[in-house]
Design a protein around this motif. Sequence first.
Motif, PDB file in Angstrom:
ATOM      1  N   LEU A 104     -59.918 -29.061 -69.904  1.00  0.00           N
ATOM      2  CA  LEU A 104     -58.651 -28.780 -69.248  1.00  0.00           C
ATOM      3  C   LEU A 104     -58.974 -28.083 -67.933  1.00  0.00           C
ATOM      4  O   LEU A 104     -59.546 -26.992 -67.909  1.00  0.00           O
ATOM      5  CB  LEU A 104     -57.793 -27.897 -70.157  1.00  0.00           C
ATOM      6  N   LYS A 105     -58.660 -28.776 -66.837  1.00  0.00           N
ATOM      7  CA  LYS A 105     -59.005 -28.290 -65.504  1.00  0.00           C
ATOM      8  C   LYS A 105     -57.741 -27.915 -64.742  1.00  0.00           C
ATOM      9  O   LYS A 105     -56.798 -28.695 -64.678  1.00  0.00           O
ATOM     10  CB  LYS A 105     -59.788 -29.367 -64.745  1.00  0.00           C
ATOM     11  N   PHE A 106     -57.741 -26.706 -64.192  1.00  0.00           N
ATOM     12  CA  PHE A 106     -56.619 -26.201 -63.408  1.00  0.00           C
ATOM     13  C   PHE A 106     -57.093 -25.993 -61.970  1.00  0.00           C
ATOM     14  O   PHE A 106     -58.117 -25.349 -61.751  1.00  0.00           O
ATOM     15  CB  PHE A 106     -56.120 -24.864 -63.960  1.00  0.00           C
ATOM     16  N   THR A 107     -56.334 -26.512 -61.008  1.00  0.00           N
ATOM     17  CA  THR A 107     -56.681 -26.349 -59.599  1.00  0.00           C
ATOM     18  C   THR A 107     -55.469 -25.847 -58.836  1.00  0.00           C
ATOM     19  O   THR A 107     -54.361 -26.366 -59.003  1.00  0.00           O
ATOM     20  CB  THR A 107     -57.146 -27.686 -58.989  1.00  0.00           C
ATOM     21  N   MET A 108     -55.720 -24.833 -57.990  1.00  0.00           N
ATOM     22  CA  MET A 108     -54.651 -24.304 -57.140  1.00  0.00           C
ATOM     23  C   MET A 108     -55.272 -23.787 -55.857  1.00  0.00           C
ATOM     24  O   MET A 108     -56.243 -23.027 -55.904  1.00  0.00           O
ATOM     25  CB  MET A 108     -53.892 -23.196 -57.857  1.00  0.00           C
ATOM     26  N   ASN A 109     -54.728 -24.211 -54.731  1.00  0.00           N
ATOM     27  CA  ASN A 109     -55.232 -23.811 -53.413  1.00  0.00           C
ATOM     28  C   ASN A 109     -56.739 -24.041 -53.276  1.00  0.00           C
ATOM     29  O   ASN A 109     -57.454 -23.226 -52.703  1.00  0.00           O
ATOM     30  CB  ASN A 109     -54.911 -22.349 -53.118  1.00  0.00           C
ATOM     31  N   GLY A 110     -57.252 -25.130 -53.842  1.00  0.00           N
ATOM     32  CA  GLY A 110     -58.667 -25.466 -53.732  1.00  0.00           C
ATOM     33  C   GLY A 110     -59.571 -24.746 -54.711  1.00  0.00           C
ATOM     34  O   GLY A 110     -60.775 -24.985 -54.732  1.00  0.00           O
ATOM     35  N   VAL A 111     -59.038 -23.859 -55.531  1.00  0.00           N
ATOM     36  CA  VAL A 111     -59.823 -23.125 -56.525  1.00  0.00           C
ATOM     37  C   VAL A 111     -59.618 -23.799 -57.878  1.00  0.00           C
ATOM     38  O   VAL A 111     -58.489 -24.084 -58.268  1.00  0.00           O
ATOM     39  CB  VAL A 111     -59.388 -21.646 -56.599  1.00  0.00           C
ATOM     40  N   THR A 112     -60.722 -24.062 -58.588  1.00  0.00           N
ATOM     41  CA  THR A 112     -60.657 -24.767 -59.866  1.00  0.00           C
ATOM     42  C   THR A 112     -61.262 -23.927 -60.977  1.00  0.00           C
ATOM     43  O   THR A 112     -62.306 -23.307 -60.794  1.00  0.00           O
ATOM     44  CB  THR A 112     -61.410 -26.112 -59.779  1.00  0.00           C
ATOM     45  N   ARG A 113     -60.597 -23.929 -62.106  1.00  0.00           N
ATOM     46  CA  ARG A 113     -61.110 -23.290 -63.334  1.00  0.00           C
ATOM     47  C   ARG A 113     -61.008 -24.318 -64.455  1.00  0.00           C
ATOM     48  O   ARG A 113     -60.019 -25.052 -64.546  1.00  0.00           O
ATOM     49  CB  ARG A 113     -60.291 -22.057 -63.713  1.00  0.00           C
ATOM     50  N   THR A 114     -62.022 -24.342 -65.320  1.00  0.00           N
ATOM     51  CA  THR A 114     -62.055 -25.317 -66.410  1.00  0.00           C
ATOM     52  C   THR A 114     -62.290 -24.598 -67.729  1.00  0.00           C
ATOM     53  O   THR A 114     -63.091 -23.670 -67.807  1.00  0.00           O
ATOM     54  CB  THR A 114     -63.187 -26.343 -66.182  1.00  0.00           C
ATOM     55  N   ILE A 115     -61.566 -25.061 -68.771  1.00  0.00           N
ATOM     56  CA  ILE A 115     -61.797 -24.555 -70.125  1.00  0.00           C
ATOM     57  C   ILE A 115     -62.051 -25.739 -71.042  1.00  0.00           C
ATOM     58  O   ILE A 115     -61.649 -26.866 -70.751  1.00  0.00           O
ATOM     59  CB  ILE A 115     -60.616 -23.712 -70.654  1.00  0.00           C
TER      60      ILE A 115
END
Length: 145
Positions: A104-115
Amino acid sequence: MNRKGMGAMMDAMIFIVLISMLSITILTFDSEDETFEPLDASEICECVLSTDFTDSNLVPNMGDAEYRVADAVAYAVMTDSKAILNEVKLMVDELTMGNYDYSLKFTMNGVTRTIGDWNGFSESSYSGAWTVSGGKDLIVEMELG
């Protein structure tokens, strides 16, 4: 009828009742009619991100301010808050009952976090944008396998 006969008749009746209950139980759990429907990544994302939670979900006795999970995830992406992302991971794990690998990948304003841990095989995938507080878009991508 003597006492032995009465006892034997009661034993037989209890046996018949128990066997009847057992056969009813076996017949109601007939698995041939059940069809397995795999989980859908879009349904999981919808369920998790539209859920409300409170501050006390993260820190006991913190407070009762309610947030939509999508807003909290947007905050977590921008601040790298592991506590919020771990809470979301627990929610997804509960929905998948640990039977699925996922990313599950979340991206906002070019910043990405994955779990999550994904095995590379995808049964279902989802990609979409969620508008969060402040009017910005949180891009969500999920692979479920």
